[in-house]
Design an enzyme around this catalytic site. Structure first.
Site, PDB file in Angstrom:
ATOM      1  N   GLU A   1      12.525  -9.559   1.757  1.00  0.00           N
ATOM      2  CA  GLU A   1      11.775  -8.383   2.193  1.00  0.00           C
ATOM      3  C   GLU A   1      12.649  -7.143   2.034  1.00  0.00           C
ATOM      4  OE1 GLU A   1      10.805  -8.614   6.354  1.00  0.00           O
ATOM      5  OE2 GLU A   1      10.034  -6.563   6.407  1.00  0.00           O
TER       6      GLU A   1
ATOM      7  N   ALA B   1       3.074  -0.708   4.762  1.00  0.00           N
ATOM      8  CA  ALA B   1       2.554  -0.744   6.136  1.00  0.00           C
ATOM      9  C   ALA B   1       2.051  -2.133   6.543  1.00  0.00           C
ATOM     10  CB  ALA B   1       1.436   0.279   6.289  1.00  0.00           C
TER      11      ALA B   1
ATOM     12  N   HIS C   1       3.921  -4.434   9.017  1.00  0.00           N
ATOM     13  CA  HIS C   1       3.824  -4.308  10.473  1.00  0.00           C
ATOM     14  C   HIS C   1       2.491  -4.797  11.033  1.00  0.00           C
ATOM     15  CE1 HIS C   1       7.161  -1.812   9.357  1.00  0.00           C
ATOM     16  NE2 HIS C   1       6.380  -0.941   8.757  1.00  0.00           N
TER      17      HIS C   1
ATOM     18  N   ARG D   1       7.037   0.541  13.549  1.00  0.00           N
ATOM     19  CA  ARG D   1       7.646   0.014  12.310  1.00  0.00           C
ATOM     20  C   ARG D   1       8.774  -0.982  12.605  1.00  0.00           C
ATOM     21  NH1 ARG D   1       5.484   3.516   8.308  1.00  0.00           N
ATOM     22  NH2 ARG D   1       5.122   5.581   9.197  1.00  0.00           N
TER      23      ARG D   1
ATOM     24  N   PRO E   1       0.790  -1.224   0.000  1.00  0.00           N
ATOM     25  CA  PRO E   1       0.000   0.000   0.000  1.00  0.00           C
ATOM     26  C   PRO E   1       0.827   1.281   0.000  1.00  0.00           C
ATOM     27  CG  PRO E   1      -0.079  -1.067   2.138  1.00  0.00           C
ATOM     28  CD  PRO E   1       0.560  -2.040   1.194  1.00  0.00           C
ATOM     29  N   ASN E   2       0.315   2.242  -0.728  1.00  0.00           N
ATOM     30  CA  ASN E   2       0.843   3.613  -0.821  1.00  0.00           C
ATOM     31  C   ASN E   2       2.117   3.722  -1.649  1.00  0.00           C
ATOM     32  OD1 ASN E   2      -1.217   4.807   0.909  1.00  0.00           O
ATOM     33  ND2 ASN E   2      -0.214   3.683   2.569  1.00  0.00           N
TER      34      ASN E   2
ATOM     35  N   ARG F   1      12.955   4.355  12.689  1.00  0.00           N
ATOM     36  CA  ARG F   1      11.718   5.136  12.640  1.00  0.00           C
ATOM     37  C   ARG F   1      10.837   4.810  13.849  1.00  0.00           C
ATOM     38  NH1 ARG F   1       9.180   4.840   6.908  1.00  0.00           N
ATOM     39  NH2 ARG F   1       8.051   6.625   7.792  1.00  0.00           N
TER      40      ARG F   1
ATOM     41  N   ASN G   1       8.079  -5.492  -0.929  1.00  0.00           N
ATOM     42  CA  ASN G   1       7.985  -4.370  -0.006  1.00  0.00           C
ATOM     43  C   ASN G   1       6.509  -4.294   0.350  1.00  0.00           C
ATOM     44  OD1 ASN G   1       7.863  -2.052   1.444  1.00  0.00           O
ATOM     45  ND2 ASN G   1       8.968  -0.775  -0.031  1.00  0.00           N
TER      46      ASN G   1
ATOM     47  N   HIS H   1      12.791  -2.642   2.202  1.00  0.00           N
ATOM     48  CA  HIS H   1      12.193  -1.360   2.558  1.00  0.00           C
ATOM     49  C   HIS H   1      13.104  -0.238   2.094  1.00  0.00           C
ATOM     50  CE1 HIS H   1       9.175  -3.308   4.975  1.00  0.00           C
ATOM     51  NE2 HIS H   1      10.133  -4.096   5.443  1.00  0.00           N
ATOM     52  N   LEU H   2      12.502   0.796   1.563  1.00  0.00           N
ATOM     53  CA  LEU H   2      13.274   1.975   1.148  1.00  0.00           C
ATOM     54  C   LEU H   2      13.910   2.642   2.361  1.00  0.00           C
ATOM     55  CD1 LEU H   2      10.474   3.177  -1.239  1.00  0.00           C
ATOM     56  CD2 LEU H   2      12.805   2.711  -2.022  1.00  0.00           C
TER      57      LEU H   2
ATOM     58  N   ARG I   1       5.220  10.959  -2.518  1.00  0.00           N
ATOM     59  CA  ARG I   1       4.927  10.614  -1.134  1.00  0.00           C
ATOM     60  C   ARG I   1       6.164  10.808  -0.261  1.00  0.00           C
ATOM     61  NH1 ARG I   1       4.683   4.512   1.239  1.00  0.00           N
ATOM     62  NH2 ARG I   1       3.975   5.074   3.323  1.00  0.00           N
TER      63      ARG I   1
ATOM     64  N   TYR J   1      11.230   8.569   1.377  1.00  0.00           N
ATOM     65  CA  TYR J   1      11.175   7.483   0.395  1.00  0.00           C
ATOM     66  C   TYR J   1      11.872   7.793  -0.931  1.00  0.00           C
ATOM     67  CZ  TYR J   1       7.728   5.707   3.687  1.00  0.00           C
ATOM     68  OH  TYR J   1       7.112   5.262   4.826  1.00  0.00           O
TER      69      TYR J   1
HETATM   70  C1  DQA Z   1       8.217   1.070   3.847  1.00  0.00           C
HETATM   71  C2  DQA Z   1       8.274   1.269   5.366  1.00  0.00           C
HETATM   72  C3  DQA Z   1       6.906   1.059   5.984  1.00  0.00           C
HETATM   73  O1  DQA Z   1       6.975   1.273   7.391  1.00  0.00           O
HETATM   74  C4  DQA Z   1       5.915   2.043   5.394  1.00  0.00           C
HETATM   75  O2  DQA Z   1       4.625   1.806   5.919  1.00  0.00           O
HETATM   76  C5  DQA Z   1       5.902   2.030   3.919  1.00  0.00           C
HETATM   77  C6  DQA Z   1       7.162   1.940   3.203  1.00  0.00           C
HETATM   78  C7  DQA Z   1       9.577   1.393   3.183  1.00  0.00           C
HETATM   79  O3  DQA Z   1       9.780   0.985   2.039  1.00  0.00           O
HETATM   80  O4  DQA Z   1      10.418   2.065   3.783  1.00  0.00           O
HETATM   81  O5  DQA Z   1       4.867   2.171   3.282  1.00  0.00           O
HETATM   82  O6  DQA Z   1       7.930  -0.302   3.583  1.00  0.00           O
END
Ligand code: DQA
Length: 153
Positions: free
Chosen positions: A105, A84, A87, A118, A17-18, A114, A81, A107-108, A25, A30
């Site tokens: 897995e 959210a 978590h 997270r 998501p997102n 953080r 990735n 993450h950017l 964003r 990111y």
């Molecule tokens: C993320 C880290 C997550 O905590 C966050 O909710 C994201 C992006 C990252 O790529 O850093 O949406 O997965």
């Protein structure tokens, strides 16, 4: 072994998501690359590694679960990735465990620098490894690690 003798691999790159909003964003966290640009870099890196990378993004947990189920028999490994859902989602964790495909897995951002919420990942225990905090390089390093793993098993 010569590169030309390697079996081509198919890898699923799954974005949660997102992540469709990357580029606009929270760029301070990111980065400024869009998801399309990240996917293109993954394809290029995959080409060097003789791995075809197919990318998919969804904001919906069930669609991500269905996509992981559909990966069985179609792909040799998953780069994820989960955003959210990392978590929160026991369902994504269980889907990865169910198909039992080697999964990396990524993450950017560095999730451990953080907010406390997270710091926990439901994905990590079912992944072969996690790369977090290197921006787009997390994806490219993750792809390299996944391909190296698949070529060593
Ligand atoms: C993320 C880290 C997550 O905590 C966050 O909710 C994201 C992006 C990252 O790529 O850093 O949406 O997965």
């Amino acid at each position: 072994m010569l590169n030309s003798t390697l079996q081509p691999l198919s890898i699923l790159a799954l974005h949660g998501p997102n992540l469709n909003l990357l580029g606009q964003r929270e760029p301070g966290i990111y980065g400024s690359l869009t998801l399309a640009e990240i996917n293109r870099l993954l394809e290029e890196e995959g080409f060097k590694l003789q791995a075809k990378v197919f990318s998919m993004q969804s904001n919906h947990e069930g669609i991500l679960v269905d996509t992981i189920h559909g990966a069985f028999g179609q792909y040799q490994g998953i780069l994820i990735n989960a955003g959210a859902y990392t978590h929160t989602s026991v369902a994504l964790r269980d889907a990865i465990a169910a198909v039992n495909l080697p999964t990396v897995e990524v993450h950017l951002s560095n999730i451990y620098r953080r907010e406390d919420f997270r710091h926990h990942s439901y994905i990590a225990p079912v992944a072969i490894g996690q790369i977090s905090g290197f921006g787009v390089q997390s994806y490219l390093l993750g792809l390299q690690a996944l391909v190296n793993h698949l070529r060593s098993i």
